[in-house]
Design a protein around this motif. Structure first.
Motif, PDB file in Angstrom:
ATOM      1  N   SER A   1      -9.826   0.288   5.739  1.00 22.90           N
ATOM      2  CA  SER A   1      -9.352  -1.045   6.116  1.00 22.90           C
ATOM      3  C   SER A   1      -8.588  -1.735   4.994  1.00 22.90           C
ATOM      4  O   SER A   1      -7.732  -2.584   5.249  1.00 22.90           O
ATOM      5  CB  SER A   1     -10.539  -1.919   6.546  1.00 22.90           C
ATOM      6  OG  SER A   1     -11.194  -1.371   7.672  1.00 22.90           O
ATOM      7  N   SER A   2      -8.900  -1.386   3.747  1.00 24.62           N
ATOM      8  CA  SER A   2      -8.289  -2.070   2.605  1.00 24.62           C
ATOM      9  C   SER A   2      -7.197  -1.248   1.929  1.00 24.62           C
ATOM     10  O   SER A   2      -6.619  -1.678   0.935  1.00 24.62           O
ATOM     11  CB  SER A   2      -9.369  -2.412   1.572  1.00 24.62           C
ATOM     12  OG  SER A   2     -10.009  -1.230   1.102  1.00 24.62           O
ATOM     13  N   ALA A   3      -6.912  -0.054   2.464  1.00 18.73           N
ATOM     14  CA  ALA A   3      -5.891   0.801   1.850  1.00 18.73           C
ATOM     15  C   ALA A   3      -4.505   0.162   1.964  1.00 18.73           C
ATOM     16  O   ALA A   3      -4.203  -0.543   2.924  1.00 18.73           O
ATOM     17  CB  ALA A   3      -5.895   2.175   2.513  1.00 18.73           C
ATOM     18  N   LEU A   4      -3.678   0.425   0.970  1.00 17.65           N
ATOM     19  CA  LEU A   4      -2.298  -0.067   0.964  1.00 17.65           C
ATOM     20  C   LEU A   4      -1.443   0.872   1.802  1.00 17.65           C
ATOM     21  O   LEU A   4      -1.317   2.056   1.493  1.00 17.65           O
ATOM     22  CB  LEU A   4      -1.768  -0.126  -0.471  1.00 17.65           C
ATOM     23  CG  LEU A   4      -0.315  -0.582  -0.649  1.00 17.65           C
ATOM     24  CD1 LEU A   4      -0.140  -2.022  -0.181  1.00 17.65           C
ATOM     25  CD2 LEU A   4       0.105  -0.440  -2.113  1.00 17.65           C
ATOM     26  N   ASP A   5      -0.878   0.350   2.874  1.00 18.96           N
ATOM     27  CA  ASP A   5      -0.117   1.179   3.805  1.00 18.96           C
ATOM     28  C   ASP A   5       1.096   1.791   3.112  1.00 18.96           C
ATOM     29  O   ASP A   5       1.758   1.161   2.291  1.00 18.96           O
ATOM     30  CB  ASP A   5       0.330   0.335   5.002  1.00 18.96           C
ATOM     31  CG  ASP A   5       0.762   1.196   6.179  1.00 18.96           C
ATOM     32  OD1 ASP A   5       0.399   2.382   6.200  1.00 18.96           O
ATOM     33  OD2 ASP A   5       1.455   0.678   7.065  1.00 18.96           O
ATOM     34  N   GLY A   6       1.372   3.041   3.436  1.00 19.68           N
ATOM     35  CA  GLY A   6       2.532   3.726   2.873  1.00 19.68           C
ATOM     36  C   GLY A   6       3.255   4.493   3.963  1.00 19.68           C
ATOM     37  O   GLY A   6       2.648   4.945   4.928  1.00 19.68           O
TER      38      GLY A   6
END
Length: 222
Positions: free
Chosen positions: A101-106
């Motif tokens: 949920s907290s990952a930085l989208d790439g």
């Protein structure tokens, strides 16, 4: 020599090869008393190249660029352990959900085949769990349930990952838009391969099979 061998032993080494850093024979001993219990040999400076070349494992010291799941796995595992150490009341599923949920989208928005859920962020995951405390295996209200969903596309086809906790029983019913789409083992996760391209809106909940013990409903829009 004993100090070097003991350092190797205390670091998990099963044997020590100590190479002299000056020309000539190596005349060091382990001394008395000997506090080591691993095999230890000394090697003359002139023989070091032959000894190193005989090893089947090569160790290269320095920085370099590496990629792929072989590098991502230990990095994410280490961050997961760090976050979990600050939130020991959480279950493994809850830690994983927080990292997702907290990952930085790439790359492509949402989960994709190149970046997965994104770039893991320890501080962001910690902040997420502070704002969304765990029920977890170690405490909290045993009746609390939780559901997190993530929608993404693979080659344009819709998929939704569901991660839940707090549901008892050996199997669960997966509801999509008010209808049971499948019943699966209660292992805390499921991927709904919708098989549709384009847009759409879906609402999910997970219930103990055949009962009304359910998570809250969560929605995703493509």
């Amino acid at each position: 020599m004993q100090v070097k061998a003991l350092n190797c032993q205390n670091s998990g080494g099963i044997a020590a090869v100590i190479v002299n850093n000056e020309a000539g024979l190596f005349s060091g001993t382990l001394g008395t008393p000997n506090n080591t219990n691993i095999p230890t040999v000394g090697v003359a400076f002139e023989d070091r190249s032959q000894v190193i070349n005989a090893f089947s494992i090569r160790v290269k010291v320095g920085d370099g660029y590496m990629s792929g799941t072989s590098m991502a796995t230990p990095a994410v595992a280490g961050i997961a352990a760090l976050v979990w150490s600050n939130h020991s009341d959480c279950s493994g599923q809850e830690i994983r959900s927080a990292l997702k949920s907290s990952a930085l989208d790439g790359g492509t928005a949402g989960k994709d085949v190149y970046f997965g859920y994104g770039i893991v962020q320890a501080k962001a995951a910690d902040d997420y769990l502070i704002a969304n405390p765990c029920g977890g295996d170690g405490g909290g209200d045993p009746g609390t349930t939780d559901l997190n969903i993530t929608g993404y596309k693979v080659r344009g086809v819709q998929h939704v990952d569901l991660v839940w906790s707090g549901i008892s029983g050996s199997s669960v019913d997966i509801y999509r838009n008010g209808t049971v789409v499948t019943s699966v083992s209660n292992n805390g996760e499921y991927t709904d391969n919708i098989g549709v391209k384009g847009g759409g809106s879906y609402t999910y909940k997970v219930c103990e099979a055949g009962t009304n013990q359910c998570t809250s409903e969560q929605s995703v829009v493509f």
